[in-house]
Motif scaffolding. Structure first.
Motif, PDB file in Angstrom:
ATOM      1  N   GLY A   1       0.777  -1.037  -0.009  1.00  0.00           N
ATOM      2  CA  GLY A   1       0.034  -0.037  -0.169  1.00  0.00           C
ATOM      3  C   GLY A   1       0.898   1.240   0.053  1.00  0.00           C
ATOM      4  N   HIS A   2       2.036   1.235   0.536  1.00  0.00           N
ATOM      5  CA  HIS A   2       2.918   2.446   0.669  1.00  0.00           C
ATOM      6  C   HIS A   2       3.229   2.528  -0.868  1.00  0.00           C
ATOM      7  CE1 HIS A   2       3.359   3.182   4.702  1.00  0.00           C
ATOM      8  NE2 HIS A   2       3.609   1.930   5.104  1.00  0.00           N
ATOM      9  N   THR A   3       3.601   3.873  -1.373  1.00  0.00           N
ATOM     10  CA  THR A   3       3.953   4.157  -2.540  1.00  0.00           C
ATOM     11  C   THR A   3       5.428   4.769  -2.670  1.00  0.00           C
ATOM     12  OG1 THR A   3       3.119   6.516  -1.955  1.00  0.00           O
ATOM     13  CG2 THR A   3       1.600   5.039  -3.200  1.00  0.00           C
ATOM     14  N   GLU A   4       6.207   4.696  -1.365  1.00  0.00           N
ATOM     15  CA  GLU A   4       7.618   4.922  -1.160  1.00  0.00           C
ATOM     16  C   GLU A   4       8.301   3.754  -0.289  1.00  0.00           C
ATOM     17  OE1 GLU A   4       9.721   6.708  -2.875  1.00  0.00           O
ATOM     18  OE2 GLU A   4       8.609   8.281  -3.946  1.00  0.00           O
ATOM     19  N   PHE A   5       9.445   4.101  -0.305  1.00  0.00           N
ATOM     20  CA  PHE A   5      10.354   3.129   0.578  1.00  0.00           C
ATOM     21  C   PHE A   5       9.574   3.145   2.210  1.00  0.00           C
ATOM     22  CE2 PHE A   5      12.067   7.266   0.791  1.00  0.00           C
ATOM     23  CZ  PHE A   5      12.231   7.502   2.086  1.00  0.00           C
ATOM     24  N   VAL A   6       9.698   1.854   2.860  1.00  0.00           N
ATOM     25  CA  VAL A   6       9.192   1.980   3.962  1.00  0.00           C
ATOM     26  C   VAL A   6      10.361   1.996   5.026  1.00  0.00           C
ATOM     27  CG1 VAL A   6       7.947   0.314   5.663  1.00  0.00           C
ATOM     28  CG2 VAL A   6       7.566  -0.050   3.307  1.00  0.00           C
ATOM     29  N   SER A   7      10.157   3.103   5.735  1.00  0.00           N
ATOM     30  CA  SER A   7      11.447   3.517   6.746  1.00  0.00           C
ATOM     31  C   SER A   7      11.350   2.714   7.900  1.00  0.00           C
ATOM     32  CB  SER A   7      11.368   5.037   6.793  1.00  0.00           C
ATOM     33  OG  SER A   7      10.072   5.376   7.298  1.00  0.00           O
ATOM     34  N   ARG A   8      10.194   2.602   8.418  1.00  0.00           N
ATOM     35  CA  ARG A   8      10.200   2.003   9.942  1.00  0.00           C
ATOM     36  C   ARG A   8       8.911   0.996   9.935  1.00  0.00           C
ATOM     37  NH1 ARG A   8      14.565   2.903   9.998  1.00  0.00           N
ATOM     38  NH2 ARG A   8      16.069   4.331  11.248  1.00  0.00           N
ATOM     39  N   ILE A   9       9.154  -0.031  10.724  1.00  0.00           N
ATOM     40  CA  ILE A   9       7.908  -0.964  11.132  1.00  0.00           C
ATOM     41  C   ILE A   9       8.061  -1.385  12.751  1.00  0.00           C
ATOM     42  CG2 ILE A   9       7.561  -2.034   9.234  1.00  0.00           C
ATOM     43  CD1 ILE A   9       9.143  -4.379   9.861  1.00  0.00           C
ATOM     44  N   PHE A  10       6.835  -1.160  13.153  1.00  0.00           N
ATOM     45  CA  PHE A  10       6.819  -1.633  14.593  1.00  0.00           C
ATOM     46  C   PHE A  10       5.595  -2.454  15.002  1.00  0.00           C
ATOM     47  CE2 PHE A  10       5.512  -0.239  19.200  1.00  0.00           C
ATOM     48  CZ  PHE A  10       6.680  -0.598  19.645  1.00  0.00           C
ATOM     49  N   VAL A  11       5.892  -3.645  15.748  1.00  0.00           N
ATOM     50  CA  VAL A  11       4.819  -4.491  16.272  1.00  0.00           C
ATOM     51  C   VAL A  11       4.390  -4.242  17.773  1.00  0.00           C
ATOM     52  CG1 VAL A  11       4.013  -6.802  16.633  1.00  0.00           C
ATOM     53  CG2 VAL A  11       5.786  -6.394  14.803  1.00  0.00           C
ATOM     54  N   VAL A  12       3.025  -3.647  17.673  1.00  0.00           N
ATOM     55  CA  VAL A  12       2.527  -3.406  18.934  1.00  0.00           C
ATOM     56  C   VAL A  12       2.508  -4.219  20.040  1.00  0.00           C
ATOM     57  CG1 VAL A  12       0.457  -2.180  19.941  1.00  0.00           C
ATOM     58  CG2 VAL A  12       1.159  -1.615  17.718  1.00  0.00           C
ATOM     59  N   PRO A  13       3.209  -4.271  21.030  1.00  0.00           N
ATOM     60  CA  PRO A  13       3.320  -5.150  22.197  1.00  0.00           C
ATOM     61  C   PRO A  13       2.124  -5.528  22.741  1.00  0.00           C
ATOM     62  CG  PRO A  13       4.879  -3.311  22.619  1.00  0.00           C
ATOM     63  CD  PRO A  13       4.043  -2.730  21.539  1.00  0.00           C
ATOM     64  N   ASP A  14       1.225  -4.490  23.114  1.00  0.00           N
ATOM     65  CA  ASP A  14      -0.167  -5.069  23.819  1.00  0.00           C
ATOM     66  C   ASP A  14      -1.156  -5.519  22.818  1.00  0.00           C
ATOM     67  OD1 ASP A  14       0.763  -3.580  25.586  1.00  0.00           O
ATOM     68  OD2 ASP A  14      -0.294  -1.858  25.722  1.00  0.00           O
ATOM     69  N   HIS A  15      -0.950  -5.314  21.506  1.00  0.00           N
ATOM     70  CA  HIS A  15      -1.873  -5.959  20.443  1.00  0.00           C
ATOM     71  C   HIS A  15      -0.609  -6.561  19.553  1.00  0.00           C
ATOM     72  CE1 HIS A  15      -4.982  -3.748  22.396  1.00  0.00           C
ATOM     73  NE2 HIS A  15      -4.290  -2.732  22.353  1.00  0.00           N
ATOM     74  N   PRO A  16      -0.550  -7.738  19.687  1.00  0.00           N
ATOM     75  CA  PRO A  16       0.495  -8.365  18.737  1.00  0.00           C
ATOM     76  C   PRO A  16       0.146  -8.721  17.305  1.00  0.00           C
ATOM     77  CG  PRO A  16      -0.433 -10.103  20.583  1.00  0.00           C
ATOM     78  CD  PRO A  16      -0.943  -8.509  20.610  1.00  0.00           C
ATOM     79  N   GLU A  17      -0.924  -8.647  17.062  1.00  0.00           N
ATOM     80  CA  GLU A  17      -1.524  -8.756  15.642  1.00  0.00           C
ATOM     81  C   GLU A  17      -1.512  -7.603  15.011  1.00  0.00           C
ATOM     82  OE1 GLU A  17      -5.163  -7.149  18.005  1.00  0.00           O
ATOM     83  OE2 GLU A  17      -3.424  -8.604  18.466  1.00  0.00           O
ATOM     84  N   LEU A  18      -1.290  -6.412  15.545  1.00  0.00           N
ATOM     85  CA  LEU A  18      -1.142  -5.175  14.847  1.00  0.00           C
ATOM     86  C   LEU A  18       0.153  -4.686  14.582  1.00  0.00           C
ATOM     87  CD1 LEU A  18      -3.940  -3.240  16.871  1.00  0.00           C
ATOM     88  CD2 LEU A  18      -4.120  -4.588  14.625  1.00  0.00           C
ATOM     89  N   LEU A  19       0.259  -3.971  13.315  1.00  0.00           N
ATOM     90  CA  LEU A  19       1.459  -3.391  13.066  1.00  0.00           C
ATOM     91  C   LEU A  19       1.541  -1.983  12.562  1.00  0.00           C
ATOM     92  CD1 LEU A  19       4.853  -4.086  12.039  1.00  0.00           C
ATOM     93  CD2 LEU A  19       3.717  -4.310   9.805  1.00  0.00           C
ATOM     94  N   LEU A  20       2.605  -1.065  12.971  1.00  0.00           N
ATOM     95  CA  LEU A  20       2.610   0.260  12.625  1.00  0.00           C
ATOM     96  C   LEU A  20       3.900   0.380  11.608  1.00  0.00           C
ATOM     97  CD1 LEU A  20       2.341   2.033  15.938  1.00  0.00           C
ATOM     98  CD2 LEU A  20       0.630   1.925  14.088  1.00  0.00           C
ATOM     99  N   SER A  21       3.301   0.997  10.551  1.00  0.00           N
ATOM    100  CA  SER A  21       4.604   1.333   9.563  1.00  0.00           C
ATOM    101  C   SER A  21       4.574   2.625   8.770  1.00  0.00           C
ATOM    102  CB  SER A  21       4.497   0.521   8.170  1.00  0.00           C
ATOM    103  OG  SER A  21       3.368   0.893   7.648  1.00  0.00           O
ATOM    104  N   SER A  22       5.762   3.137   8.740  1.00  0.00           N
ATOM    105  CA  SER A  22       6.046   4.619   8.129  1.00  0.00           C
ATOM    106  C   SER A  22       6.720   4.502   7.022  1.00  0.00           C
ATOM    107  CB  SER A  22       6.629   5.447   9.126  1.00  0.00           C
ATOM    108  OG  SER A  22       7.783   5.012   9.502  1.00  0.00           O
ATOM    109  N   SER A  23       6.617   5.492   5.893  1.00  0.00           N
ATOM    110  CA  SER A  23       7.101   5.516   4.796  1.00  0.00           C
ATOM    111  C   SER A  23       7.437   6.956   4.229  1.00  0.00           C
ATOM    112  CB  SER A  23       6.079   4.905   3.557  1.00  0.00           C
ATOM    113  OG  SER A  23       6.706   5.005   2.328  1.00  0.00           O
TER     114      SER A  23
END
Length: 487
Positions: free
Chosen positions: A187-209
């Motif tokens: 879904g990102h249209t540029e490079f993905v700079s950072r990813i982070f798995v949420v500790p309290d909700h291990p099924e969720l992921l945050l990403s920045s680009s």
């Protein structure tokens, strides 16, 4: 891949790095004023560091720290530097356990949840694992991408390895069998700079680009849940409103489910709140600073620590007051840490003006269609000029050939001999026929039609004698005049 100053926190252990050095201390309010410092330029060097894959000497690195991280419990700390080394530490007490060589310069690293391995991602797109229990063991290749890796993460249950690359992809692989891919987050249209798995909700992921977005994912199914466009949160009059930027840090505070997002070259920290039941991110506010912000990190017991380019106040603590995050006055812990940083300011001075290297990762666009169309038009014009007929050459007896478009007219004179033979005309026509051999077919056809019409006129005017002469004329070039007397 960052080369600027960095901040790492785990529990009450705090590490600040800059250049080839880092210092470690504690944020506890006790009287413990212990300080541990380490300089990568003094680390042991192996004979393999100065040789490439082909055994030839390579350029020596600058020993600058590229990435660092704590293990989950804070018992271990690892870093990679520009000299292609992985250095492992024990934190209780601080002690260097090993210095190992990696294949290529690394961009990110992380510990597994079990703290048995440390995963290292490099610029060639590969991920290697190094044992923590065997500090001097060699690395093992786990997986690879076709493009540069920018970040790596592990799920809290150690089942999945998540990797982000320059080609806009987030890959979710099985940890035990990395060649098996669980899903892609696209879904990102540029490079993905950072990813982070949420500790309290291990099924969720945050990403920045580099596309200026912060996205929330259900990474196991590769489903995008929410997208925040950071450009819509900027003030129009801001000096960085027309700049492209990517997030250099994603930090999470479990107490209030807060997410702090730091963007490269922008003195602003965006604060969001994770609404897990609704699977969305809620924008709260932005913290602006007068100086460049190098890094941010949450401490569960106190709040958000901000490392900035300011010698008088290099470390600032922010806390929520009446629902709004804001800097708070320095306490005893903050004063003590700032005193250590001012005493070692030389290691941070080299980070002033150094970016995180994201500017070279954006897609390059080229408008080569205009040049192509211009060259194509020039080629067409050259072809048209080559096909255009040249000026006609002089004909027999100095008479010029007259021709118009699609038609050629010849000025010929027919003389009839006393016996009825058109000998002069016949010889002239033979000469003309020889010249016509070098002309295009359209001129030859016109000549044949002109010769046929002249034959009809001869028949009507002279009768049978002319018929005999006509038969001689129609025999074409090379016919001898054997009948009659030629003058």
């Amino acid at each position: 891949m960052a080369s600027s100053a960095g901040l790492a926190l785990c529990g009450q252990a705090l590490v600040v790095r800059g250049g080839s050095r880092f210092l470690a201390t504690t944020t506890a309010s006790s009287d413990d004023d212990s300080l541990f410092t380490y300089d990568c330029s003094t680390a042991e060097k192996t004979s393999q560091e100065n040789k490439g894959e082909d055994g030839q000497p390579v350029e020596k690195g600058s020993d600058t720290i590229l990435a660092s991280t704590f293990s989950k419990s804070g018992s271990y700390f690892a870093l990679t530097d520009d000299s292609k080394r992985l250095i492992l530490f024990r934190t209780k007490p601080w002690q260097c356990l090993s210095v190992r060589t990696v294949v290529r310069r690394c961009t990110a690293l992380t510990f597994t949840a079990s703290e048995e391995k440390v995963l290292v991602a490099d610029k060639s797109g590969d991920v290697y694992s190094f044992s923590v229990l065997e500090p001097h063991g060699c690395g093992k290749l786990e997986l690879g991408h076709l493009s540069m890796l920018l970040d790596v993460a592990v799920s809290p249950d150690d089942r999945y390895v998540l990797t982000a690359d320059r080609d806009e992809k987030i890959r979710v692989s099985w940890a035990l069998a990395p060649h098996n891919i669980e899903s892609f987050c696209l879904g990102h249209t540029e490079f993905v700079s950072r990813i982070f798995v949420v500790p309290d909700h291990p099924e969720l992921l945050l990403s920045s680009s580099g596309d200026c977005t912060l996205r929330l994912w259900d990474y196991r199914h590769g489903q995008e849940l929410h997208c925040c466009h950071l450009t819509s949160l900027q003030e129009p009059a801001g000096p960085w409103s027309d700049k492209r930027f990517a997030a250099s840090r994603i930090s999470y505070w479990s107490r209030d489910s807060c997410v702090a997002l730091l963007c490269d070259s922008v003195p602003v920290v965006y604060v969001f709140q994770l609404d897990a039941p609704r699977r969305q991110l809620v924008y709260r506010q932005q913290l602006s600073f007068q100086h460049r912000v190098w890094d941010v990190a949450f401490e569960e017991s106190q709040g958000l620590w901000v490392l900035q380019d300011c010698r008088d106040a290099p470390l600032v603590l922010c806390r929520p007051v009446d629902g709004r995050w804001q800097p708070v006055p320095e306490n005893a812990t903050g004063k003590r840490v700032c005193t250590h940083l001012r005493g070692n300011w030389a290691m941070l001075e080299g980070s002033a003006g150094v970016d995180n290297g994201f500017s070279s990762l954006y897609k390059a666009t080229f408008d080569n269609m205009t040049t192509y169309l211009k060259k194509k038009e020039e080629r067409l014009q050259q072809q048209l000029r080559k096909k255009r007929p040249k000026n006609p050459s002089p004909g027999p007896n100095g008479q010029a050939k007259k021709h118009t478009t699609g038609k050629c007219t010849w000025n010929t004179h027919t003389e009839i001999s006393p016996t009825g033979h058109t000998c002069d005309s016949l010889h002239k026509k033979q000469d003309i026929y020889q010249q016509l051999r070098g002309l295009p077919s359209s001129f030859q056809l016109e000549w044949e039609g002109e010769r046929g019409r002249e034959t009809e006129r001869n028949i009507n005017a002279k009768g049978a004698h002319q018929v005999a002469a006509t038969r001689m004329t129609q025999t074409g070039p090379g016919t001898n005049c054997n009948q009659g007397t030629c003058p």
